[in-house]
Design a protein around this motif. Structure first.
Motif, PDB file in Angstrom:
ATOM      1  N   ASP A  62       1.097  -1.110  -0.016  1.00 24.71           N
ATOM      2  CA  ASP A  62       0.547   0.044   0.225  1.00 24.71           C
ATOM      3  C   ASP A  62       0.541   1.694   0.232  1.00 24.71           C
ATOM      4  OD1 ASP A  62      -2.763  -0.191  -0.192  1.00 24.71           O
ATOM      5  OD2 ASP A  62      -2.835  -0.737   2.206  1.00 24.71           O
ATOM      6  N   LEU A  63       0.813   2.628  -0.474  1.00 23.54           N
ATOM      7  CA  LEU A  63       0.762   3.870  -0.869  1.00 23.54           C
ATOM      8  C   LEU A  63      -0.176   4.541  -0.128  1.00 23.54           C
ATOM      9  CD1 LEU A  63       4.122   4.610  -0.857  1.00 23.54           C
ATOM     10  CD2 LEU A  63       3.218   4.849  -2.631  1.00 23.54           C
ATOM     11  N   VAL A  99      -4.661  -7.873  -6.028  1.00 22.07           N
ATOM     12  CA  VAL A  99      -4.054  -7.114  -4.683  1.00 22.07           C
ATOM     13  C   VAL A  99      -4.004  -5.524  -5.683  1.00 22.07           C
ATOM     14  CG1 VAL A  99      -2.554  -6.594  -3.018  1.00 22.07           C
ATOM     15  CG2 VAL A  99      -3.451  -9.147  -3.329  1.00 22.07           C
ATOM     16  N   ALA A 100      -3.486  -5.655  -5.790  1.00 25.10           N
ATOM     17  CA  ALA A 100      -3.028  -3.890  -6.156  1.00 25.10           C
ATOM     18  C   ALA A 100      -4.120  -3.479  -6.608  1.00 25.10           C
ATOM     19  CB  ALA A 100      -2.473  -4.612  -7.933  1.00 25.10           C
ATOM     20  N   ARG A 106      -9.354   1.888  -3.285  1.00 20.96           N
ATOM     21  CA  ARG A 106      -8.784   2.440  -1.963  1.00 20.96           C
ATOM     22  C   ARG A 106      -8.607   3.319  -2.411  1.00 20.96           C
ATOM     23  NH1 ARG A 106      -8.064  -2.104   0.624  1.00 20.96           N
ATOM     24  NH2 ARG A 106      -5.550  -1.658   0.185  1.00 20.96           N
ATOM     25  N   GLN A 107      -7.424   3.501  -2.477  1.00 23.76           N
ATOM     26  CA  GLN A 107      -6.280   4.446  -2.794  1.00 23.76           C
ATOM     27  C   GLN A 107      -7.000   6.142  -3.899  1.00 23.76           C
ATOM     28  OE1 GLN A 107      -2.224   5.347  -5.472  1.00 23.76           O
ATOM     29  NE2 GLN A 107      -1.560   5.216  -3.541  1.00 23.76           N
ATOM     30  N   TYR A 108      -7.832   5.573  -4.647  1.00 23.59           N
ATOM     31  CA  TYR A 108      -8.251   6.654  -5.992  1.00 23.59           C
ATOM     32  C   TYR A 108      -9.215   6.779  -5.311  1.00 23.59           C
ATOM     33  CZ  TYR A 108     -10.738   7.948  -9.785  1.00 23.59           C
ATOM     34  OH  TYR A 108     -11.101   9.224 -10.837  1.00 23.59           O
ATOM     35  N   GLU A 109     -10.057   6.198  -4.563  1.00 24.46           N
ATOM     36  CA  GLU A 109     -11.726   6.278  -4.278  1.00 24.46           C
ATOM     37  C   GLU A 109     -10.725   7.855  -2.432  1.00 24.46           C
ATOM     38  OE1 GLU A 109     -13.591   3.068  -3.229  1.00 24.46           O
ATOM     39  OE2 GLU A 109     -14.078   3.405  -5.416  1.00 24.46           O
ATOM     40  N   THR A 110     -10.527   7.956  -2.119  1.00 25.25           N
ATOM     41  CA  THR A 110     -10.444   8.048  -0.667  1.00 25.25           C
ATOM     42  C   THR A 110     -10.075  10.177  -1.566  1.00 25.25           C
ATOM     43  OG1 THR A 110      -7.616   8.510  -0.908  1.00 25.25           O
ATOM     44  CG2 THR A 110      -8.598   6.888   0.342  1.00 25.25           C
ATOM     45  N   TYR A 111      -9.825  10.451  -2.029  1.00 27.69           N
ATOM     46  CA  TYR A 111      -9.409  11.575  -3.009  1.00 27.69           C
ATOM     47  C   TYR A 111     -11.177  12.495  -3.070  1.00 27.69           C
ATOM     48  CZ  TYR A 111      -4.268  10.691  -2.818  1.00 27.69           C
ATOM     49  OH  TYR A 111      -3.212  10.602  -2.784  1.00 27.69           O
ATOM     50  N   MET A 119      -4.485  14.546  -7.042  1.00 27.63           N
ATOM     51  CA  MET A 119      -4.557  13.521  -6.697  1.00 27.63           C
ATOM     52  C   MET A 119      -3.108  12.403  -6.743  1.00 27.63           C
ATOM     53  SD  MET A 119      -8.186  11.467  -8.136  1.00 27.63           S
ATOM     54  CE  MET A 119      -9.260  13.085  -7.815  1.00 27.63           C
ATOM     55  N   CYS A 120      -2.451  12.305  -6.037  1.00 32.52           N
ATOM     56  CA  CYS A 120      -1.149  11.921  -5.824  1.00 32.52           C
ATOM     57  C   CYS A 120      -0.972  11.366  -4.341  1.00 32.52           C
ATOM     58  CB  CYS A 120      -0.117  13.158  -5.764  1.00 32.52           C
ATOM     59  SG  CYS A 120       1.624  12.133  -6.548  1.00 32.52           S
TER      60      CYS A 120
END
Length: 138
Positions: A62-63, A99-100, A106-111, A119-120
């Motif tokens: 995750d990042l 998994v990716a 999840r990462q994209y939707e947090t923005y 979005m970075c």
């Protein structure tokens, strides 16, 4: 350069690109222009902000903060002896794709609803991969 007329049978055209050092407006307007096209052909985008190595790295971890493209490459070297343009990357990442996708989504939707350039780290490559998976044999 080939035009879209060369691919008249295509109903959906994917534009895949990185943020890299492009001006913010260019990065954002590519998506907005694609989404605003009308007609029988759909245009979709699969971008990475800031580079494709983000998508690759999400196969391993995750990042949630941008560490920069050089650090992405360093981390990938630790996981898989990564080199830019390596021919075996698909085989290395293949069994970690689900998994990716989950991590990228999840990462994209947090923005939420902000400009793509803001979005970075984030990537929409997972959307293209989900589309392609529908055509692949198990």
């Amino acid at each position: 350069m080939r035009s879209t007329e060369d691919f008249q049978q295509a109903e959906v055209v994917w534009l895949m690109y990185d943020k890299d050092d492009f001006p913010l407006d260019n990065f954002d307007n590519t998506q907005y222009s694609a989404e605003g096209k009308t007609g029988t052909r759909q245009y979709r985008v699969a971008w990475s902000n800031e580079c494709i190595e983000l998508w690759f790295l999400l196969h391993f971890q995750d990042l949630s903060v941008n560490v920069g493209r050089e650090r992405y490459r360093e981390l990938l070297k630790e996981y898989c002896q990564y080199e830019k343009n390596m021919k075996t990357i698909f085989e290395i990442l293949r069994d970690k794709t689900d998994v990716a996708i989950a991590r990228a989504k999840r990462q994209y939707e947090t923005y939420g609803n902000i400009a793509p350039s803001q979005m970075c780290p984030a990537t929409r490559v997972y959307q293209l991969i989900e589309e392609l998976q529908r055509y692949m044999q198990p």
